[in-house]
Design an enzyme around this catalytic site. Structure first.
Site, PDB file in Angstrom:
ATOM      1  N   GLY A   1       6.580  -0.390  -3.175  1.00 41.69           N
ATOM      2  CA  GLY A   1       6.478  -1.689  -4.187  1.00 41.69           C
ATOM      3  C   GLY A   1       7.856  -2.042  -3.988  1.00 41.69           C
TER       4      GLY A   1
ATOM      5  N   ASP B   1      -1.482 -10.657  -1.768  1.00 41.82           N
ATOM      6  CA  ASP B   1      -0.365 -10.560  -0.918  1.00 41.82           C
ATOM      7  C   ASP B   1      -0.694 -11.285   0.557  1.00 41.82           C
ATOM      8  OD1 ASP B   1      -2.177  -8.601   0.287  1.00 41.82           O
ATOM      9  OD2 ASP B   1      -0.826  -6.887  -0.169  1.00 41.82           O
ATOM     10  N   THR B   2      -1.945 -11.219   1.010  1.00 38.74           N
ATOM     11  CA  THR B   2      -2.038 -12.075   2.237  1.00 38.74           C
ATOM     12  C   THR B   2      -2.028 -13.747   1.951  1.00 38.74           C
ATOM     13  OG1 THR B   2      -3.592 -10.272   3.037  1.00 38.74           O
ATOM     14  CG2 THR B   2      -3.634 -12.521   4.133  1.00 38.74           C
TER      15      THR B   2
ATOM     16  N   ALA C   1       0.750  -1.339   0.058  1.00 44.08           N
ATOM     17  CA  ALA C   1      -0.004   0.139   0.003  1.00 44.08           C
ATOM     18  C   ALA C   1       0.909   1.351  -0.141  1.00 44.08           C
ATOM     19  CB  ALA C   1      -0.973   0.052   1.165  1.00 44.08           C
TER      20      ALA C   1
END
Length: 531
Positions: free
Chosen positions: A56, A278-279, A53
């Site tokens: 990167g 991503d989780t 968020a």
């Protein structure tokens, strides 16, 4: 296989306005591009494009039978932009940062393959020519205020949960589409791509929807593992807007010629579909070698929950606002989103703008000395969602709720960390109850695993040992799915054992006395829907 045509939707059904007008168009077919294996003798180096968020990065991972080494090739900021129509992600900057990172990766040696992961729910729209129809909206944009109320007349919250198993969040993709229903952009759209799939499209030209991320949209059937044709029909969403599903490990394509030229990589370099949420990548990298574990993936958000074999779609689960999202190998990530280190990072940004020190070690040292349980908040209260002056919001909340107002930055930070630990405790206990599972220990992975105070608070609050690390869980999960596709790792258990044996972990033993945390939990009244 792609879906076929469906008839144009009428302007209303049973007196309820149609949310998503449907357009006829020719059926399109997609195929996987066969990847080219790495040349014999080249090092086992994989590039993980990991978009968070706030930043990167491109991480290189070298994988051997008993080794797993990471190095950062490039890091770049992820700064949202305010445009006349709201808050957007700067996709072009993210793509350029990705190219820069892949160029640095190429300079470091041969790259076997590339995988892309990012946050969930946000998307870009392509027109009939495959051109991007503007920068993707940011999930924190206010356009989704009230959007759920446009969906409920078509599909009520109970029915939506029975199908999708998804936690209600106001920015879920289904609600973003409701907010955009009348936009010219959506009318012109022919393909919707979630953020990792959109980056893959820019790199390879291929089109697909990775399943772990698709499961976060509110358009995915948690029971069948496919797009929900019934929901799409009820909401008048053209099924052809949603690409065919891909699973972690599937080939996604090879590099476009201009991407290869810009990065110095071989045009035959394959892009591999990873667990692109991503989780999901972070949970795949939980170094669990024993059963009965819970996990907390702690970064901007804290994702706390269990790994299950099947979704929990009960009314009690819906009322508790738990989500059922796909993980690697068909596992279910049964968890709740908790507003995590966002609270602390937004405080730090505010203090920096005010010319105050925001050095994290100093703030944590001050927090350790601050009065315990002076003030508490529910991290998931909607008032803390948007960017802004977070310290003042926390102080205002304490005033309104009759609590002592945190005096000084250390007190604010302690308030945040103790409140997060209580949220972790509440969420894991409720998850265990709803799923009928026992929990013997907690794995806390991601950036929050470096925060000793938070880890210690979480152990003391839950009364369970906390194993902290790895910090780079998302990149590790991304890389190991690529390594498995290349035949270097056998299965999810082997991935986790390799992480446990090669990465630095730290164990926090609970104090054994939870009475102070019990009293604090009794004081705290969660926001509506967060019980």
């Amino acid at each position: 296989m792609p879906y076929g045509l469906r008839p144009s939707a009428p302007p209303a059904r049973d007196g309820v306005p149609v949310l998503f007008p449907t357009r006829r168009r020719a059926q399109r077919r997609y195929h996987h591009v066969t990847s080219t294996p790495a040349s014999s003798g080249s090092p086992s180096a994989f590039a993980a494009v990991d978009l968070g968020a706030t930043s990167g990065r491109v991480i290189l991972g070298r994988v051997g039978p008993d080794s797993l080494d990471l190095s950062e090739a490039h890091r770049f900021p992820n700064t949202p932009v305010h445009l006349p129509d709201g808050l957007h992600w700067n996709l072009l900057a993210l793509f350029q940062g990705t190219l820069d990172g892949l160029r640095e990766a190429a300079r470091a040696g041969a790259v076997i393959s590339i995988g892309v992961d990012s946050w969930a729910v946000d998307y870009g729209l392509l027109d009939a020519d495959g051109a991007l129809l503007g920068p993707p909206h940011h999930y924190r944009d206010s356009r989704t205020d009230g959007a759920a109320e446009r969906v409920w007349p078509r599909v009520g919250p109970e029915e939506l949960y029975r199908t999708t198993g998804l936690q209600h969040l106001p920015f879920n993709t289904v609600f973003q589409l409701a907010a955009a229903a009348d936009s010219a952009q959506l009318q012109a759209a022919r393909t919707l791509l979630l953020i990792p799939d959109l980056l893959i499209h820019l790199l390879t030209g291929s089109v697909g929807a990775e399943a772990t991320n698709a499961s976060t949209t509110g358009l995915f059937d948690a029971r069948t593992g496919t797009w929900s044709r019934e929901l799409l029909d009820r909401l008048s969403i053209d099924p052809a807007l949603l690409p065919p599903l891909r699973r972690p490990g599937d080939p996604a394509g090879t590099l476009l010629a201009h991407v290869a030229a810009a990065t110095g990589l071989d045009a035959r370099t394959p892009v591999v579909t990873v667990a692109s949420h991503d989780t999901a990548s972070a949970v795949a990298a939980v170094p669990a070698t024993e059963p009965h574990f819970a996990y907390i993936s702690c970064g901007t958000w804290s994702l706390a929950g269990l790994e299950l074999e099947a979704p929990v779609l009960t009314e009690a689960s819906r009322a508790a606002n738990f989500t059922n999202e796909l993980g690697v190998d068909g596992t279910v990530r049964y968890l709740r989103n908790i507003m995590g280190m966002w609270l602390l990072e937004e405080c730090r940004r505010t203090w920096e703008r005010q010319g105050l020190s925001a050095d994290l070690p100093a703030l944590l040292a001050d927090a350790a000395r601050a009065e315990p349980f002076g003030a508490l908040i529910d991290p998931d209260d909607p008032e803390f969602l948007a960017p802004g002056d977070m310290p003042e919001r926390i102080r205002d909340h304490c005033r309104r709720t009759g609590q002592p107002v945190p005096d000084g930055r250390g007190a604010v930070v302690r308030c945040i960390l103790e409140s997060l630990a209580l949220a972790h405790r509440r969420t894991l206990r409720r998850a265990a109850e709803l799923a009928g599972r026992d929990i013997t220990h907690v794995h806390l992975v991601g950036g929050g695993s470096r925060n000793e105070l938070l880890c210690r608070f979480t152990a003391d609050a839950t009364g369970l040992p906390v194993i902290a690390g790895p910090t780079e869980a998302t990149a590790l999960g991304n890389i190991l799915v690529q390594a498995r596709a290349a035949g270097l790792v056998s299965d999810l258990g082997a991935m986790r054992r390799l992480i446990a044996s090669t990465q630095q972990l730290r164990r926090y033993t609970p104090s054994g006395d939870t009475s102070a945390w019990d009293a604090a939990a009794a004081r705290l009244v969660p926001a509506e829907g967060n019980v």
